[in-house]
Motif scaffolding. Sequence first.
Motif, mmCIF file in Angstrom:
data_model
loop_
_atom_site.group_PDB
_atom_site.id
_atom_site.type_symbol
_atom_site.label_atom_id
_atom_site.label_comp_id
_atom_site.label_asym_id
_atom_site.label_seq_id
_atom_site.Cartn_x
_atom_site.Cartn_y
_atom_site.Cartn_z
ATOM 1 N N ALA A 90 -2.316 4.461 -8.114
ATOM 2 C CA ALA A 90 -3.436 5.118 -7.441
ATOM 3 C C ALA A 90 -4.723 4.314 -7.622
ATOM 4 N N GLU A 91 -4.906 3.753 -8.814
ATOM 5 C CA GLU A 91 -6.108 2.957 -9.078
ATOM 6 C C GLU A 91 -6.175 1.706 -8.218
ATOM 7 N N ALA A 141 2.296 6.492 -12.361
ATOM 8 C CA ALA A 141 1.682 6.915 -11.099
ATOM 9 C C ALA A 141 0.198 6.576 -11.020
ATOM 10 N N GLN A 142 -0.528 6.767 -12.103
ATOM 11 C CA GLN A 142 -1.968 6.584 -12.085
ATOM 12 C C GLN A 142 -2.374 5.147 -11.782
ATOM 13 N N GLU A 189 -0.175 4.005 -2.360
ATOM 14 C CA GLU A 189 0.311 5.375 -2.229
ATOM 15 C C GLU A 189 1.752 5.457 -2.717
ATOM 16 N N ASP A 245 2.169 13.956 -6.162
ATOM 17 C CA ASP A 245 0.978 14.710 -6.543
ATOM 18 C C ASP A 245 0.592 14.266 -7.955
ATOM 19 N N LEU A 246 -0.512 13.563 -8.097
ATOM 20 C CA LEU A 246 -0.905 13.040 -9.403
ATOM 21 C C LEU A 246 -1.172 14.150 -10.414
ATOM 22 N N ASN A 266 -4.990 1.713 -5.086
ATOM 23 C CA ASN A 266 -4.874 2.217 -3.712
ATOM 24 C C ASN A 266 -3.476 2.012 -3.124
ATOM 25 N N ARG A 320 0.808 -1.220 0.000
ATOM 26 C CA ARG A 320 0.000 0.000 0.000
ATOM 27 C C ARG A 320 0.843 1.272 0.000
ATOM 28 N N PRO A 368 4.705 12.485 -0.685
ATOM 29 C CA PRO A 368 3.747 11.805 -1.568
ATOM 30 C C PRO A 368 3.715 12.434 -2.957
#
Length: 473
Positions: A284-285, A280-281, A289, A309-310, A287, A266, A307
């Motif tokens: 995120a999809e 990155a995306q 981090e 930043d998308l 979950n 995670r 973290p």
Amino acid sequence: MSVPTTFHEFFQRSKEKYAETGLPVFKYMEDSQVVSVSAETFFSDLAAQAEDFVRSGYANQHIGLMGENSYLWLLSFYALLEAGAVPILLSLDLNPREVAEYCKKTDTFTVVGDEAALRKVPTEEGLRAVPMVKTAVPASGVPIPARDPETLGCILFTSGTTGDAKAVMLSVKALLVDFWTMVKPYRSFETGLTVMPYHHLAGFSVAADFLPRGSTNFIGKSPKYTMRYLRAGEPEYMFVVPEMMELLAQRLRAAKPGKNPLGKLRMLFCGGAKFPEDAAQIFAEHNIELWHVYSASETGGHGIIHPVDLDDPSCLGPIDEVLEAKIEDGELLLRGDTVMMGYYNDPEATAAVLTDGWYHTGDLSRVNENGHYYLTGRKKNLIILSNGENVSPEGLEAMLRECPFVEEALVKEKNNFLCAEIFPTENTASARKAVEDFLEEQNDALPSYKQIHFLEFRDTPFEKTAIGKIKRA
């Protein structure tokens, strides 16, 4: 809570943390089985091993440490620190000539290593090869020598992306601040996976971060078995370099809907080279981090941990609170307790990068109104053309990697023009033609001095450092 002032205090406070969490300190694979090392076992082993090293006369001595990632490697490293020795961290990839050279450079005469490492220690060069084993003699209270926090704690070697690797000196204080304060930036976890080689900063520094957390370090011998470790150890946290991150992203893209091949992961921390923003995306999809890590061997693991930043993935974030930062002539400078003492026995190289405690990172950078930093290139990589234009190759290389047929790219100067050296995803005429067409389209949108005039294809990947950076000529 204040930073410990001795390694003994660091280990004692870590021991108290494991008493709270009740977690094993380590886990690792032995054949197909997972072995667990309890806090009672580890701290008992540590005390006994440190005393054994003191009896062996290692206190205040430079002791080479060499081998693959293992419980014994970490036990030896921590015990050398506890015993007042100075570990000299050597890569298992070195050949015998390089081992002799690195040891001579750092005044090292004894190398503690595993079986594979000791085969590379040239004893005919006057080096003593000592097997990396766990002592069978229990601790009996042998006095551990006191140590000034400002003195030399360990020596590690830079990755050597351009030129020879340098011997970075980190003080006792720098190591303690690094190990202790790294727990602050992000959330807690029970189990994490370490696969980066422990002789490198990204290996031993991340591994030490587990101790004051009271978390379990699942030891991975090699990155190539990462998927196996993710299944067996079910880690929540992992540090990777961009090449590994992209492989994990590919696994996620290929997964069936609703499935996560990365198990319980995670939190994924990525550092060491240019961040693959397009990946990155997908994390995120699922979950997971994603965190930027920007640091250097010379800053003892500290720099930026933040973290992603998308909406602005190239933004690294703010500088770590244990450091000061400033930008001079476009270059990022850092100062603080974790910054190196210098390069061992190399005052000229030290003076070139350290001024009044400020480390000249060599990274070109800018900072926005929120105090968040961006990297724009490497100062030493700047290509200076005869027309006076300075070109940073990193941006062009990132542009080239956007082509789906480009696996790796390096931009260099050739006959006073820019040349792109490409390792394609496929060694086919159609793939090369696709790269040529892509470059032609991109050149049309670039100013003339940034246009790439030459294109070279290679059949093999570029040679890389231990953390995945391409070695430049």
